[in-house]
Design a protein around this motif. Sequence first.
Motif, mmCIF file in Angstrom:
data_model
loop_
_atom_site.group_PDB
_atom_site.id
_atom_site.type_symbol
_atom_site.label_atom_id
_atom_site.label_comp_id
_atom_site.label_asym_id
_atom_site.label_seq_id
_atom_site.Cartn_x
_atom_site.Cartn_y
_atom_site.Cartn_z
ATOM 1 N N PRO A 168 -20.452 16.619 1.334
ATOM 2 C CA PRO A 168 -20.051 15.419 2.065
ATOM 3 C C PRO A 168 -19.347 14.417 1.158
ATOM 4 C CG PRO A 168 -22.415 15.417 1.670
ATOM 5 C CD PRO A 168 -21.908 16.768 1.259
ATOM 6 N N VAL A 169 -18.497 13.615 1.774
ATOM 7 C CA VAL A 169 -17.732 12.619 1.034
ATOM 8 C C VAL A 169 -18.642 11.446 0.665
ATOM 9 C CG1 VAL A 169 -15.786 11.034 1.126
ATOM 10 C CG2 VAL A 169 -15.624 13.280 2.223
ATOM 11 N N THR A 170 -18.595 11.026 -0.566
ATOM 12 C CA THR A 170 -19.350 9.857 -1.014
ATOM 13 C C THR A 170 -18.488 8.617 -0.853
ATOM 14 O OG1 THR A 170 -20.545 11.187 -2.651
ATOM 15 C CG2 THR A 170 -20.574 8.788 -2.937
ATOM 16 N N PRO A 171 -18.917 7.656 -0.020
ATOM 17 C CA PRO A 171 -18.087 6.461 0.200
ATOM 18 C C PRO A 171 -17.883 5.672 -1.091
ATOM 19 C CG PRO A 171 -19.801 6.649 1.875
ATOM 20 C CD PRO A 171 -20.123 7.653 0.821
ATOM 21 N N ILE A 172 -16.725 5.075 -1.211
ATOM 22 C CA ILE A 172 -16.383 4.249 -2.365
ATOM 23 C C ILE A 172 -16.936 2.842 -2.148
ATOM 24 C CG2 ILE A 172 -14.489 3.287 -3.715
ATOM 25 C CD1 ILE A 172 -12.795 5.680 -2.794
ATOM 26 N N VAL A 173 -17.698 2.328 -3.103
ATOM 27 C CA VAL A 173 -18.298 0.996 -2.987
ATOM 28 C C VAL A 173 -17.233 -0.056 -3.309
ATOM 29 C CG1 VAL A 173 -20.107 -0.550 -3.808
ATOM 30 C CG2 VAL A 173 -20.550 1.913 -3.621
ATOM 31 N N LEU A 174 -17.080 -1.030 -2.410
ATOM 32 C CA LEU A 174 -16.069 -2.072 -2.579
ATOM 33 C C LEU A 174 -16.715 -3.412 -2.883
ATOM 34 C CD1 LEU A 174 -13.674 -1.266 0.404
ATOM 35 C CD2 LEU A 174 -13.489 -0.509 -1.964
ATOM 36 N N HIS A 175 -15.945 -4.287 -3.568
ATOM 37 C CA HIS A 175 -16.405 -5.625 -3.897
ATOM 38 C C HIS A 175 -15.234 -6.593 -3.745
ATOM 39 C CE1 HIS A 175 -20.159 -3.998 -5.548
ATOM 40 N NE2 HIS A 175 -19.424 -3.093 -6.189
ATOM 41 N N GLY A 176 -15.569 -7.873 -3.640
ATOM 42 C CA GLY A 176 -14.562 -8.917 -3.670
ATOM 43 C C GLY A 176 -13.630 -8.913 -2.480
ATOM 44 N N SER A 177 -12.333 -9.095 -2.788
ATOM 45 C CA SER A 177 -11.327 -9.240 -1.723
ATOM 46 C C SER A 177 -11.171 -7.978 -0.888
ATOM 47 C CB SER A 177 -9.980 -9.613 -2.344
ATOM 48 O OG SER A 177 -9.539 -8.594 -3.237
ATOM 49 N N LYS A 178 -11.471 -6.818 -1.462
ATOM 50 C CA LYS A 178 -11.340 -5.581 -0.707
ATOM 51 C C LYS A 178 -12.331 -5.528 0.462
ATOM 52 C CE LYS A 178 -9.515 -2.840 -4.550
ATOM 53 N NZ LYS A 178 -9.714 -1.649 -5.410
ATOM 54 N N VAL A 179 -13.489 -6.155 0.284
ATOM 55 C CA VAL A 179 -14.462 -6.229 1.382
ATOM 56 C C VAL A 179 -13.879 -7.047 2.535
ATOM 57 C CG1 VAL A 179 -16.740 -7.063 2.064
ATOM 58 C CG2 VAL A 179 -16.418 -5.965 -0.169
ATOM 59 N N PHE A 180 -13.206 -8.154 2.194
ATOM 60 C CA PHE A 180 -12.583 -8.998 3.222
ATOM 61 C C PHE A 180 -11.506 -8.230 3.984
ATOM 62 C CE2 PHE A 180 -9.035 -11.802 4.365
ATOM 63 C CZ PHE A 180 -9.678 -12.628 5.295
ATOM 64 N N ILE A 181 -10.722 -7.424 3.271
ATOM 65 C CA ILE A 181 -9.666 -6.648 3.924
ATOM 66 C C ILE A 181 -10.280 -5.637 4.902
ATOM 67 C CG2 ILE A 181 -7.829 -4.969 3.529
ATOM 68 C CD1 ILE A 181 -7.271 -6.370 0.858
ATOM 69 N N CYS A 182 -11.349 -4.983 4.486
ATOM 70 C CA CYS A 182 -12.024 -4.025 5.374
ATOM 71 C C CYS A 182 -12.576 -4.722 6.609
ATOM 72 C CB CYS A 182 -13.139 -3.303 4.629
ATOM 73 S SG CYS A 182 -12.561 -2.115 3.393
#
Length: 547
Positions: A284-298
């Motif tokens: 299975p694919v392991t999700p990439i953990v995001l932080h900062g502005s990338k969280v806002f974009i998501c």
Amino acid sequence: MVATFLTNWAGASRQYLDRWLVGVVLLCGLFLAPVLALVITASGDSDGLWSHLLNTVLGTYVSNTLILMVGVGVLAIGFGVSTAWVVSRYHFPGKTVMEWALLLPAAIPAYIIAYTYTDFFEYAGFVQSGLRSVFGWQTAQDYWFPEIRSLGGAILVMASVLYPYIYMVTRVAFRLTPASLFEIALVHNKSQFWTVGLPLARPAIMAGLALVLMEVVSDFGTVEYFAIPTITLGIFNVWLGMNNIVAAAQISLVGFVFIVSLLGLELYARARQQFSGNGKPPTPVTPIVLHGSKVFICWLICMIPLALGFLIPVLVLLSFVLVNNAGADFAAVSGIISNTLMIAGMASVFVMVVSCFIVLTATYRSGKWVRSLALLSSLGYAFPGTMLAIGVLIFASAFDRVIATITNGHILGILISGLGVLLFAYIVRFQAVGYGAMISGVRRLPPNMMNASRILGHGYSSSIKLVILPLLRSSLLAGGLLVFVDVMKELPMTLLLRPFNFETLATFTYQFAKDEMLEQAALPALMIVIAGLVPVALMNMMLKRSR
């Protein structure tokens, strides 16, 4: 000798004319009869109206339908694929909520969003009033604002509620893609989305897109409220406005070409959903953990379609219900609620009984041609409600005339005089939902379950009753709930085929919204939305199992 021959012939007849198979063939023929009636009627004389329509408005009907299909398709793919990729490939705060919340717009019929958006975005609505207050504008000549009652507005409305079809299947496709393929893309410094995710998910996307476009062709409430002449609205206008059912049937055949093309696209996409592997379960694919502005974009990517398709319309409806006297409104629509629950309950029971009989007989007592016939008879869901209503009414009229002739006029109006024709239309249209629920349940059973029961001494009927049906209880319940909710939301067929003085929540909402009285339509519309949350919950459960 003659007696012996007749006895042998009767025994052979019972052997080869299985009553279960005869029942399935008769039911399938009954469900296909409205489509055949529609084709036969379309070959009649429309008194010159068809040629007039061909030279005047038919081109507009077709072009507007095509523009809607292209616009809604593009926007729904954008919403569905982008959100599916974000929640499948990345991990960020609130992701768990977004996974199921993105399905919520599927609970709202497009025509209800059309009603709420018109009030929300019109000149006297919340948005434009706020803009004039902030910027000091006085009249509409001081600024430009897009017109919601337009092709662009219809595209936005439909895409906002239909994108979950694409989101659901694409999310499953992304989750089932092996992690090793994404790793190969990283090694070669290639985009994981464009080189791996999107190409492998393309068949699923096309299957979801076909379903979206079928809903666009079938839509009546949105295009009627926005006054956009499409094929579906043209059928309605020609039938009731010009009182020419032959010309309406001929326009329906034009819509039939669209439906057949979309069904071919969906079947082609499903045929291409084939993958090869080494026999080992994919990592299975392991999700990439995001932080900062990338969280806002998501969050932004997920919130735009969610707000457009669910939050804004529900808040508008809630504001109307809370401002008005909700208790008085509920008392006024109590009879409408009873009608809706009664007709939806009856339809769901009939559909599931018929679907169960057809699926089990076609699976355990028939050959390939009966199974193909059973599948063909479930295609009523693909036809627009207005188109199917014409075929149902023509067939029901012919059926009543035959019964009256056989009984010398003693039995009149079995279908046409009451709820019979409406119930029959619901069964023809939504039998596909019951068929799908039952066939998926049967396919999960061990293939030799029936044979084992027969070897232990049980007959076919007792094996079905004691072994098969208890194992299909969840499929029966799920299919019945889906049919129940679909009947509650159904608008065009109910408008065209209901008896006099018979209203459902959908028609009640339509009547008030058409007269620009959305405050009175808010409570029944909100009840339809609440009922629509049932299939959303079922879809979310299915997606969780895909892990």
